[in-house]
Design an enzyme around this catalytic site. Sequence first.
Site, mmCIF file in Angstrom:
data_model
loop_
_atom_site.group_PDB
_atom_site.id
_atom_site.type_symbol
_atom_site.label_atom_id
_atom_site.label_comp_id
_atom_site.label_asym_id
_atom_site.label_seq_id
_atom_site.Cartn_x
_atom_site.Cartn_y
_atom_site.Cartn_z
ATOM 1 N N ASP A 169 0.820 -1.211 0.000
ATOM 2 C CA ASP A 169 0.000 0.000 0.000
ATOM 3 C C ASP A 169 0.850 1.256 0.000
ATOM 4 O OD1 ASP A 169 -2.365 -1.256 0.013
ATOM 5 O OD2 ASP A 169 -2.755 -1.053 2.150
ATOM 6 N N LYS B 190 -3.646 2.953 -2.333
ATOM 7 C CA LYS B 190 -4.791 3.832 -2.586
ATOM 8 C C LYS B 190 -4.557 5.154 -1.887
ATOM 9 C CE LYS B 190 -7.796 0.005 -1.769
ATOM 10 N NZ LYS B 190 -7.253 -0.508 -0.587
ATOM 11 N N MET C 87 -7.832 9.067 9.338
ATOM 12 C CA MET C 87 -8.334 9.639 8.076
ATOM 13 C C MET C 87 -9.270 10.828 8.332
ATOM 14 S SD MET C 87 -9.052 6.066 6.090
ATOM 15 C CE MET C 87 -9.545 5.169 7.538
#
Length: 468
Positions: A249, A271, A385
Amino acid sequence: MAELFPAFHKLRGARIVIIGGGDLAARKARLVHGEGADLRIIWPCFAPDLWAEWSERAALIDRPPEAGDFVGAALVFVAIEDEAEARRIGAMARAAGVPTNVVDVPDASDFYTPSIIDRGEVVVAVSTAGAAPVLGRRLRAKVEALLPARVGDLAAFAKSFRASVAAKIAPDGRRAFWERVFDGDIAAAFLSGDEAGAREKMLAAVNAPSKDDARRGVVHIVGAGPGDPELLTLRALRLIQNADVILYDRLVGEEVLALARRDADRVFVGKAKADHAVPQEDIEEMMISLAREGKMVVRLKGGDPFVFGRGGEELETLRAAGVDAHVTPGVTAATGCAASAGLPLTHRNHAQAVTFVTGHAKGDADPDLDWASLAALDQTLVVYMGVGKARAISERLNSSGLDPATPAAVIENGTLPDEKILVGTAASLPDLVCAGGVKGPALLVIGETAAFAAPRAVGFVAEERMTA
Ligand SMILES: C[S@@+](CC[C@H](N)C(=O)[O-])C[C@H]1O[C@@H](n2cnc3c(N)ncnc32)[C@H](O)[C@@H]1O
């Protein structure tokens, strides 16, 4: 990337030329002298000690070196004190196209001599590219302490069975076979001194190979931790080092990837928000097909795979497809960043619980969270996030009863060299993010415990640090 490529020279039949007649030359001779080497030491006069030690084991040629001495040599060492003369002779050897080491003159050398551990069949070499030879020697001592005393004999023992293993076991099962030998009771018996017992077990294993030796693919979903490679688990390290393919990742750094085998395939499937390098279904299909090809696949994820990492979905899909799949935990960003910032997530006097939530929401919507319970006292709230939603999070918490003066921290690139830690209040959270120029992966931490965080800002002027 490393600037050096280590390779091991065969000594049998190789002509090794050492230029020098003193202690330096004798030391190089001890280093490279090996089974069947054609060792030549050339210099107008030899110190008595060198003569006594080497006159029977090497050709000692007592004259100045000439260009012809280097033709056909495999390696040359120029081991004399006079640097200008050493450079001149080194240039002569290099002109003959022979890899040359001019002792203690790195810029005139084609190769460096490493610190060596010599256990017969097993040779380990450590180099710091001439940058810190003492460090190289200390590392060598550490590696040496890790190696079983009989590891060289174990390699020779394995070599004596290579032909029968090749005859009895299909190519796709050999690696698993040898892994079973080295990880299991055969190597254990050998290393503990029971060579006869090990031989007996080995014969039995070669003559009746296990069905498990057929190469079966496997997927390991592995947590890489928050960034600092020192925070990997030992199992994660071992799996990364054994992987045929690593699917990684965005949050997995170069330093962690550098631990993989050089010939392992590394596939970036990371991502970023609104920028899906590889769609999730494609990642899952890739894992399934690689495992079906018999590959040892490591799916490497930042932090812990089961904390906001979609590890659960991937495990489910792999199991549904009948693929052998395992999970290795990692240090999640919250615990890694908190430790790095000196911020205790729970504290007897300040926080009886800790809650991890995601600030991620579809499109522009605010995160759909139970704000009233998150605003409750005596807990530490960690938002993953959440940077893009810092304003909404701050407002929703305050309107749900959280005291706006409650301490809060933003930790960006936690555990990494460019870590940034900003400390303020629940009310000033959006300004912390904005004025601090927070762009990398970051956590928002809200609660009394956030006051413990030690502010740290890379490239952020001290006077500008945000405080309550
Ligand atoms: C998709 S989540 C993955 C979380 C990961 N599975 C874990 O356990 O840490 C990504 C978020 O984790 C947080 N994160 C990951 N690494 C971080 C780090 N080194 N410093 C600060 N936050 C980090 C950030 O909030 C980032 O947006």
